[in-house]
Scaffold this motif. Structure first.
Motif, PDB file in Angstrom:
ATOM      1  N   ARG A  54      -5.526 -12.602  -1.475  1.00  0.00           N
ATOM      2  CA  ARG A  54      -6.027 -13.305  -0.307  1.00  0.00           C
ATOM      3  C   ARG A  54      -6.338 -12.301   0.794  1.00  0.00           C
ATOM      4  NH1 ARG A  54      -2.020 -17.427   1.886  1.00  0.00           N
ATOM      5  NH2 ARG A  54      -3.739 -17.745   3.358  1.00  0.00           N
ATOM      6  N   LEU A  55      -7.484 -12.477   1.409  1.00  0.00           N
ATOM      7  CA  LEU A  55      -7.907 -11.557   2.471  1.00  0.00           C
ATOM      8  C   LEU A  55      -7.774 -12.170   3.860  1.00  0.00           C
ATOM      9  CD1 LEU A  55     -11.132 -10.213   0.716  1.00  0.00           C
ATOM     10  CD2 LEU A  55      -8.894  -9.090   0.867  1.00  0.00           C
ATOM     11  N   PHE A  56      -7.775 -13.505   3.940  1.00  0.00           N
ATOM     12  CA  PHE A  56      -7.696 -14.196   5.224  1.00  0.00           C
ATOM     13  C   PHE A  56      -6.653 -15.301   5.176  1.00  0.00           C
ATOM     14  CE2 PHE A  56     -12.094 -12.643   5.105  1.00  0.00           C
ATOM     15  CZ  PHE A  56     -12.186 -12.015   6.339  1.00  0.00           C
ATOM     16  N   GLU A  57      -6.150 -15.635   6.357  1.00  0.00           N
ATOM     17  CA  GLU A  57      -5.344 -16.837   6.522  1.00  0.00           C
ATOM     18  C   GLU A  57      -5.737 -17.482   7.848  1.00  0.00           C
ATOM     19  OE1 GLU A  57      -1.363 -15.527   6.253  1.00  0.00           O
ATOM     20  OE2 GLU A  57      -1.410 -14.325   8.080  1.00  0.00           O
ATOM     21  N   ARG A  58      -5.674 -18.812   7.863  1.00  0.00           N
ATOM     22  CA  ARG A  58      -6.077 -19.542   9.061  1.00  0.00           C
ATOM     23  C   ARG A  58      -4.917 -19.631  10.040  1.00  0.00           C
ATOM     24  NH1 ARG A  58     -10.866 -21.883   9.121  1.00  0.00           N
ATOM     25  NH2 ARG A  58     -12.050 -22.071   7.179  1.00  0.00           N
ATOM     26  N   ARG A  59      -5.216 -19.272  11.314  1.00  0.00           N
ATOM     27  CA  ARG A  59      -4.205 -19.354  12.370  1.00  0.00           C
ATOM     28  C   ARG A  59      -4.882 -19.748  13.672  1.00  0.00           C
ATOM     29  NH1 ARG A  59      -0.504 -13.881  11.689  1.00  0.00           N
ATOM     30  NH2 ARG A  59       0.578 -14.488   9.754  1.00  0.00           N
ATOM     31  N   GLY A  60      -4.339 -20.788  14.317  1.00  0.00           N
ATOM     32  CA  GLY A  60      -4.836 -21.192  15.630  1.00  0.00           C
ATOM     33  C   GLY A  60      -6.311 -21.501  15.682  1.00  0.00           C
ATOM     34  N   GLY A  61      -6.827 -22.127  14.639  1.00  0.00           N
ATOM     35  CA  GLY A  61      -8.235 -22.505  14.645  1.00  0.00           C
ATOM     36  C   GLY A  61      -9.172 -21.394  14.230  1.00  0.00           C
ATOM     37  N   GLY A  62      -8.637 -20.216  13.932  1.00  0.00           N
ATOM     38  CA  GLY A  62      -9.478 -19.108  13.499  1.00  0.00           C
ATOM     39  C   GLY A  62      -8.962 -18.509  12.211  1.00  0.00           C
ATOM     40  N   MET A  63      -9.637 -17.460  11.775  1.00  0.00           N
ATOM     41  CA  MET A  63      -9.231 -16.785  10.538  1.00  0.00           C
ATOM     42  C   MET A  63      -8.770 -15.379  10.885  1.00  0.00           C
ATOM     43  SD  MET A  63     -12.233 -18.066   7.929  1.00  0.00           S
ATOM     44  CE  MET A  63     -11.511 -17.241   6.503  1.00  0.00           C
ATOM     45  N   SER A  64      -7.602 -15.001  10.412  1.00  0.00           N
ATOM     46  CA  SER A  64      -7.073 -13.655  10.648  1.00  0.00           C
ATOM     47  C   SER A  64      -6.853 -12.963   9.312  1.00  0.00           C
ATOM     48  CB  SER A  64      -5.768 -13.717  11.442  1.00  0.00           C
ATOM     49  OG  SER A  64      -4.794 -14.466  10.730  1.00  0.00           O
ATOM     50  N   LEU A  65      -6.896 -11.649   9.353  1.00  0.00           N
ATOM     51  CA  LEU A  65      -6.738 -10.860   8.142  1.00  0.00           C
ATOM     52  C   LEU A  65      -5.286 -10.856   7.664  1.00  0.00           C
ATOM     53  CD1 LEU A  65      -8.921  -7.779   9.147  1.00  0.00           C
ATOM     54  CD2 LEU A  65      -9.450  -9.405   7.319  1.00  0.00           C
ATOM     55  N   THR A  66      -5.119 -10.901   6.369  1.00  0.00           N
ATOM     56  CA  THR A  66      -3.808 -10.632   5.794  1.00  0.00           C
ATOM     57  C   THR A  66      -3.566  -9.123   5.838  1.00  0.00           C
ATOM     58  OG1 THR A  66      -4.720 -10.386   3.563  1.00  0.00           O
ATOM     59  CG2 THR A  66      -4.056 -12.612   4.249  1.00  0.00           C
ATOM     60  N   ARG A  67      -2.394  -8.711   5.430  1.00  0.00           N
ATOM     61  CA  ARG A  67      -2.106  -7.261   5.419  1.00  0.00           C
ATOM     62  C   ARG A  67      -3.075  -6.525   4.496  1.00  0.00           C
ATOM     63  NH1 ARG A  67       0.737  -3.750   2.377  1.00  0.00           N
ATOM     64  NH2 ARG A  67       1.420  -5.403   0.947  1.00  0.00           N
ATOM     65  N   ARG A  68      -3.318  -7.087   3.318  1.00  0.00           N
ATOM     66  CA  ARG A  68      -4.254  -6.451   2.389  1.00  0.00           C
ATOM     67  C   ARG A  68      -5.690  -6.547   2.911  1.00  0.00           C
ATOM     68  NH1 ARG A  68      -1.977  -5.146  -2.493  1.00  0.00           N
ATOM     69  NH2 ARG A  68       0.105  -6.011  -2.890  1.00  0.00           N
ATOM     70  N   GLY A  69      -5.991  -7.633   3.638  1.00  0.00           N
ATOM     71  CA  GLY A  69      -7.313  -7.750   4.230  1.00  0.00           C
ATOM     72  C   GLY A  69      -7.567  -6.676   5.271  1.00  0.00           C
ATOM     73  N   ALA A  70      -6.543  -6.353   6.074  1.00  0.00           N
ATOM     74  CA  ALA A  70      -6.674  -5.300   7.083  1.00  0.00           C
ATOM     75  C   ALA A  70      -6.923  -3.946   6.422  1.00  0.00           C
ATOM     76  CB  ALA A  70      -5.423  -5.253   7.951  1.00  0.00           C
ATOM     77  N   ILE A  71      -6.274  -3.707   5.293  1.00  0.00           N
ATOM     78  CA  ILE A  71      -6.500  -2.452   4.563  1.00  0.00           C
ATOM     79  C   ILE A  71      -7.935  -2.400   4.055  1.00  0.00           C
ATOM     80  CG2 ILE A  71      -5.874  -1.139   2.498  1.00  0.00           C
ATOM     81  CD1 ILE A  71      -3.013  -2.228   2.845  1.00  0.00           C
ATOM     82  N   LEU A  72      -8.407  -3.526   3.493  1.00  0.00           N
ATOM     83  CA  LEU A  72      -9.768  -3.556   2.967  1.00  0.00           C
ATOM     84  C   LEU A  72     -10.794  -3.354   4.070  1.00  0.00           C
ATOM     85  CD1 LEU A  72     -11.785  -4.012   0.690  1.00  0.00           C
ATOM     86  CD2 LEU A  72     -11.633  -6.472   1.149  1.00  0.00           C
ATOM     87  N   LEU A  73     -10.538  -3.892   5.277  1.00  0.00           N
ATOM     88  CA  LEU A  73     -11.504  -3.766   6.362  1.00  0.00           C
ATOM     89  C   LEU A  73     -11.791  -2.302   6.675  1.00  0.00           C
ATOM     90  CD1 LEU A  73     -13.264  -5.121   8.492  1.00  0.00           C
ATOM     91  CD2 LEU A  73     -11.284  -5.118  10.025  1.00  0.00           C
ATOM     92  N   ARG A  74     -10.753  -1.469   6.681  1.00  0.00           N
ATOM     93  CA  ARG A  74     -10.963  -0.037   6.949  1.00  0.00           C
ATOM     94  C   ARG A  74     -11.851   0.585   5.874  1.00  0.00           C
ATOM     95  NH1 ARG A  74      -5.340  -0.248   8.021  1.00  0.00           N
ATOM     96  NH2 ARG A  74      -4.896   0.848   6.072  1.00  0.00           N
ATOM     97  N   TYR A  75     -11.577   0.262   4.617  1.00  0.00           N
ATOM     98  CA  TYR A  75     -12.378   0.809   3.523  1.00  0.00           C
ATOM     99  C   TYR A  75     -13.812   0.263   3.560  1.00  0.00           C
ATOM    100  CZ  TYR A  75      -8.169   2.723   1.292  1.00  0.00           C
ATOM    101  OH  TYR A  75      -7.044   3.439   1.010  1.00  0.00           O
ATOM    102  N   ALA A  76     -13.949  -1.031   3.861  1.00  0.00           N
ATOM    103  CA  ALA A  76     -15.271  -1.652   3.870  1.00  0.00           C
ATOM    104  C   ALA A  76     -16.148  -1.056   4.966  1.00  0.00           C
ATOM    105  CB  ALA A  76     -15.135  -3.160   4.053  1.00  0.00           C
TER     106      ALA A  76
END
Length: 304
Positions: A48-70
């Protein structure tokens, strides 16, 4: 494990916009298309790369790692396109936002040069007030904005363009008295939109000089302002380059009340990251086109 550049682009957009809807608007795709790309990427990576919080989507820990690489991957791809591809063959696009002054002066020269360097380029041009162009750039619905002033956003680079001088103009039948106060109090000032800094600066200056009896007709269109001046409805401070041909044709006349508003300071604004080599080259072409136009215009004034 296979995933595509399109999926990574969608992932970056959702991460930055914190939601699929805004990401879809930025990418000019449907929300289902963006969602499908994210789901395909998550399936390929088995996480999983995202999780929903407070009406928006935030990165999971692995999603944050992927964002740097992407983001690193997108920078590399942009450099490859810039340094390796043949400009005459590459298909590129540019979402350009410009102030009306630019549209009516050196825009054709700019577009011709970009078409010469990138024959397969698609340019989408939006003409709007600078305040709206700034908002559109920050929302990432533009690749490049050429506007009055600066875009106040840390991630945005503001590159200077030549200033634009303003002058005072009236209709050919309007009498110009010796005391400019009589003119400014007897005729409405046809001026820029009330939401602009230029309007508030001009209003403050006029009130300081001639009192609060000055009246205003405001418009979002400089062409409309020039037309109203030509018809004798009022007087206006407008870009000299924009009014030059109307002065030559006798549709308006210039006059000097002993002062004029500050020059308009133009800039070309674009996001620093992710890099966009087409937008970066467009800034260089804009600086060349604006400088060339400014020098030609000044030489015409000197000859006269």
């Amino acid at each position: 494990m296979q995933f595509t550049i399109d999926q990574l682009n969608a992932f970056i957009a959702v991460a930055r916009e914190r939601g699929v809807r805004r990401a879809a608007e930025t990418m000019r795709l449907s929300q289902p298309a963006v969602t499908a790309r994210i789901q395909a990427l998550e399936n390929a990576l088995a996480t999983r790369l995202f999780e929903r919080r407070g009406g928006g989507m935030s990165l999971t820990r692995r999603g944050a790692i992927l964002l740097r690489y992407a983001e690193e991957q997108m920078r590399l791809l942009d450099r490859i396109r810039r340094d390796v591809s043949e400009p005459s063959e590459v298909e590129v696009s540019l979402r350009l936002g410009i102030a009306e002054t630019i549209a009516l002066t050196w825009l054709p020269t700019f577009v011709a040069r970009m078409r010469h360097e990138f024959p397969k380029i698609e340019i989408e041009i939006s003409v709007d007030m600078s305040v709206n162009l700034s908002r559109s750039l920050i929302a990432q619905s533009l690749d490049l904005a050429i506007l009055v002033g600066l875009v106040s956003e840390p991630a945005v680079a503001n590159l200077p363009l030549p200033d634009v001088e303003l002058g005072w103009y009236a209709g050919p039948g309007v009498p110009i008295p010796d005391d400019p106060k009589d003119l400014f109090l007897s005729r409405p000032i046809i001026t820029f939109a009330r939401s602009t800094n230029s309007f508030h600066e001009l209003k403050s200056n006029l009130f300081d000089r001639y009192g609060t009896g000055v009246s205003f007709f405001s418009s979002t269109s400089l062409s409309a302002c020039l037309g109203m001046v030509a018809s004798g409805l009022g007087i206006a401070a407008l870009p000299k380059a924009l009014a030059r041909r109307d002065v030559e044709d006798g549709r308006v006349v210039s006059f000097d009340p002993g002062w004029r508003p500050s020059n308009w300071q133009f800039s070309a604004a674009l996001f620093r990251d992710p890099p966009n080599f087409v937008a970066e080259r467009a800034v260089e072409v804009a600086q060349w086109a604006a400088t060339d136009f400014d020098q030609e215009f000044r030489s015409i004034l000197i000859q006269k």
